[in-house]
Design a protein around this motif. Structure first.
Motif, PDB file in Angstrom:
ATOM      1  N   THR A  38       0.838  -1.205   0.000  1.00 62.39           N
ATOM      2  CA  THR A  38       0.000   0.000   0.000  1.00 62.39           C
ATOM      3  C   THR A  38       0.869   1.251   0.000  1.00 62.39           C
ATOM      4  O   THR A  38       0.410   2.330   0.374  1.00 62.39           O
ATOM      5  CB  THR A  38      -0.911   0.020   1.239  1.00 62.39           C
ATOM      6  N   PHE A  39       2.110   1.094  -0.458  1.00 63.84           N
ATOM      7  CA  PHE A  39       3.094   2.164  -0.353  1.00 63.84           C
ATOM      8  C   PHE A  39       3.367   2.764  -1.731  1.00 63.84           C
ATOM      9  O   PHE A  39       3.987   2.128  -2.583  1.00 63.84           O
ATOM     10  CB  PHE A  39       4.388   1.624   0.254  1.00 63.84           C
ATOM     11  N   PRO A  40       2.887   3.999  -1.971  1.00 68.07           N
ATOM     12  CA  PRO A  40       3.075   4.611  -3.294  1.00 68.07           C
ATOM     13  C   PRO A  40       4.521   5.032  -3.499  1.00 68.07           C
ATOM     14  O   PRO A  40       5.258   5.294  -2.543  1.00 68.07           O
ATOM     15  CB  PRO A  40       2.152   5.830  -3.237  1.00 68.07           C
ATOM     16  N   PRO A  41       4.946   5.108  -4.753  1.00 65.31           N
ATOM     17  CA  PRO A  41       6.280   5.631  -5.047  1.00 65.31           C
ATOM     18  C   PRO A  41       6.356   7.123  -4.719  1.00 65.31           C
ATOM     19  O   PRO A  41       5.345   7.778  -4.441  1.00 65.31           O
ATOM     20  CB  PRO A  41       6.432   5.392  -6.562  1.00 65.31           C
ATOM     21  N   THR A  42       7.553   7.642  -4.761  1.00 64.28           N
ATOM     22  CA  THR A  42       7.728   9.085  -4.616  1.00 64.28           C
ATOM     23  C   THR A  42       7.352   9.778  -5.922  1.00 64.28           C
ATOM     24  O   THR A  42       7.328   9.155  -6.995  1.00 64.28           O
ATOM     25  CB  THR A  42       9.175   9.423  -4.263  1.00 64.28           C
ATOM     26  N   ALA A  43       7.058  11.048  -5.838  1.00 62.87           N
ATOM     27  CA  ALA A  43       6.682  11.806  -7.034  1.00 62.87           C
ATOM     28  C   ALA A  43       7.883  11.973  -7.953  1.00 62.87           C
ATOM     29  O   ALA A  43       9.013  12.171  -7.483  1.00 62.87           O
ATOM     30  CB  ALA A  43       6.144  13.169  -6.633  1.00 62.87           C
ATOM     31  N   PRO A  44       7.682  11.885  -9.268  1.00 66.60           N
ATOM     32  CA  PRO A  44       8.780  12.169 -10.201  1.00 66.60           C
ATOM     33  C   PRO A  44       9.314  13.586 -10.004  1.00 66.60           C
ATOM     34  O   PRO A  44       8.570  14.505  -9.631  1.00 66.60           O
ATOM     35  CB  PRO A  44       8.117  11.997 -11.575  1.00 66.60           C
ATOM     36  N   THR A  45      10.605  13.749 -10.238  1.00 70.76           N
ATOM     37  CA  THR A  45      11.252  15.043 -10.033  1.00 70.76           C
ATOM     38  C   THR A  45      12.085  15.409 -11.261  1.00 70.76           C
ATOM     39  O   THR A  45      12.245  14.614 -12.184  1.00 70.76           O
ATOM     40  CB  THR A  45      12.164  15.013  -8.795  1.00 70.76           C
ATOM     41  N   SER A  46      12.628  16.626 -11.219  1.00 70.45           N
ATOM     42  CA  SER A  46      13.566  17.109 -12.254  1.00 70.45           C
ATOM     43  C   SER A  46      12.980  16.976 -13.663  1.00 70.45           C
ATOM     44  O   SER A  46      13.624  16.487 -14.591  1.00 70.45           O
ATOM     45  CB  SER A  46      14.904  16.369 -12.166  1.00 70.45           C
ATOM     46  N   ILE A  47      11.729  17.433 -13.807  1.00 69.73           N
ATOM     47  CA  ILE A  47      11.049  17.310 -15.100  1.00 69.73           C
ATOM     48  C   ILE A  47      11.429  18.483 -15.995  1.00 69.73           C
ATOM     49  O   ILE A  47      11.442  19.638 -15.566  1.00 69.73           O
ATOM     50  CB  ILE A  47       9.521  17.284 -14.890  1.00 69.73           C
ATOM     51  N   SER A  48      11.747  18.153 -17.240  1.00 70.72           N
ATOM     52  CA  SER A  48      12.030  19.178 -18.244  1.00 70.72           C
ATOM     53  C   SER A  48      10.889  19.198 -19.248  1.00 70.72           C
ATOM     54  O   SER A  48      10.244  18.177 -19.513  1.00 70.72           O
ATOM     55  CB  SER A  48      13.348  18.874 -18.981  1.00 70.72           C
ATOM     56  N   ILE A  49      10.632  20.369 -19.830  1.00 71.85           N
ATOM     57  CA  ILE A  49       9.549  20.511 -20.797  1.00 71.85           C
ATOM     58  C   ILE A  49      10.013  21.427 -21.920  1.00 71.85           C
ATOM     59  O   ILE A  49      10.774  22.369 -21.706  1.00 71.85           O
ATOM     60  CB  ILE A  49       8.273  21.075 -20.119  1.00 71.85           C
TER      61      ILE A  49
END
Length: 225
Positions: free
Chosen positions: A130-141
């Motif tokens: 029941t343990f979600p991953p961490t949020a994605p980081t360092s996103i480029s656009i």
């Protein structure tokens, strides 16, 4: 013993047997605490010995895990505390544990003479993820040719199976633009209107279906060729 002539044999040597009444009662109330990487099995120490005397004569503990038709001791040395950290497990698999207290038969006796108590009541647990991953980081656009593209590094969790991308035109209403989790760490949005600004958030998804928190918001104006 009696021989063929019905003559009794001599008596054997005498042996004095003393009941080990100061052996501890079994441990009580096994329970578990599950995290992403381990299962902690804990229990209550026995309150008394088999003869009712207190405090319980406890040197340590052994913990056993039942596997199909076998019972396997999981600790190499006697456990000094009433708990054990189990790292060899799989989510969704049932495990049954029993604990035994260890008592010394007399003061100063060597560890080789430790005596196990009766076993505790069995405790069965099926760990659930029941343990979600961490949020994605360092996103480029970036945008070019009427396409908005996003890039990000992979999540560190080994059970992440993909990512979902959410889009908004006003940062109020969000729409998931991936039909299912994508396995790449890039996303190209071709369903955009040139000259219009779009906002994006990304979530990681693990193999149990848990979604991470949303990433930070990234925005870009869809640029022409």
């Amino acid at each position: 013993l009696i021989n063929l002539d019905d003559r009794p044999a001599d008596l054997s040597n005498f042996a004095n047997l003393s009941p080990l009444s100061t052996v501890a009662e079994p441990p009580l109330t096994l329970q578990a605490r599950v995290s992403q990487t381990q299962v902690e099995i804990a229990w209550q120490p026995p309150a008394a010995n088999l003869n009712g005397s207190k405090p319980a004569n406890v040197f340590g503990y052994n913990l056993y895990r039942r596997e199909s038709k076998q019972t396997v001791k999981v600790n190499k040395d006697p456990l000094k505390e009433p708990r054990f950290i189990e790292k060899q497990f799989q989510f969704g698999t049932a495990y049954t544990f029993i604990a035994r207290a260890l008592s010394l038969p007399r003061a100063g006796a060597p560890i080789s003479e430790l005596i196990e108590s009766n076993e505790s009541l069995p405790f069965t647990i099926t760990p659930k993820d029941t343990f979600p991953p961490t949020a994605p980081t360092s996103i480029s656009i970036a945008s070019r040719g009427g396409i908005v593209s996003l890039f990000w590094p992979p999540n560190p969790e080994p059970d992440v199976i993909g990512y979902n991308v959410y889009r908004s035109e006003d940062e109020q209403a969000w729409t998931k633009v991936t039909a299912r989790p994508i396995t790449t760490i890039t996303f190209s949005d071709r369903q955009v209107q040139v000259g219009k600004r779009y906002f994006y958030q990304i979530v990681a998804v693990d193999n149990a279906g848990n979604e991470s928190p949303r990433s930070e918001t990234k925005s870009e104006v869809a640029e022409p060729n």
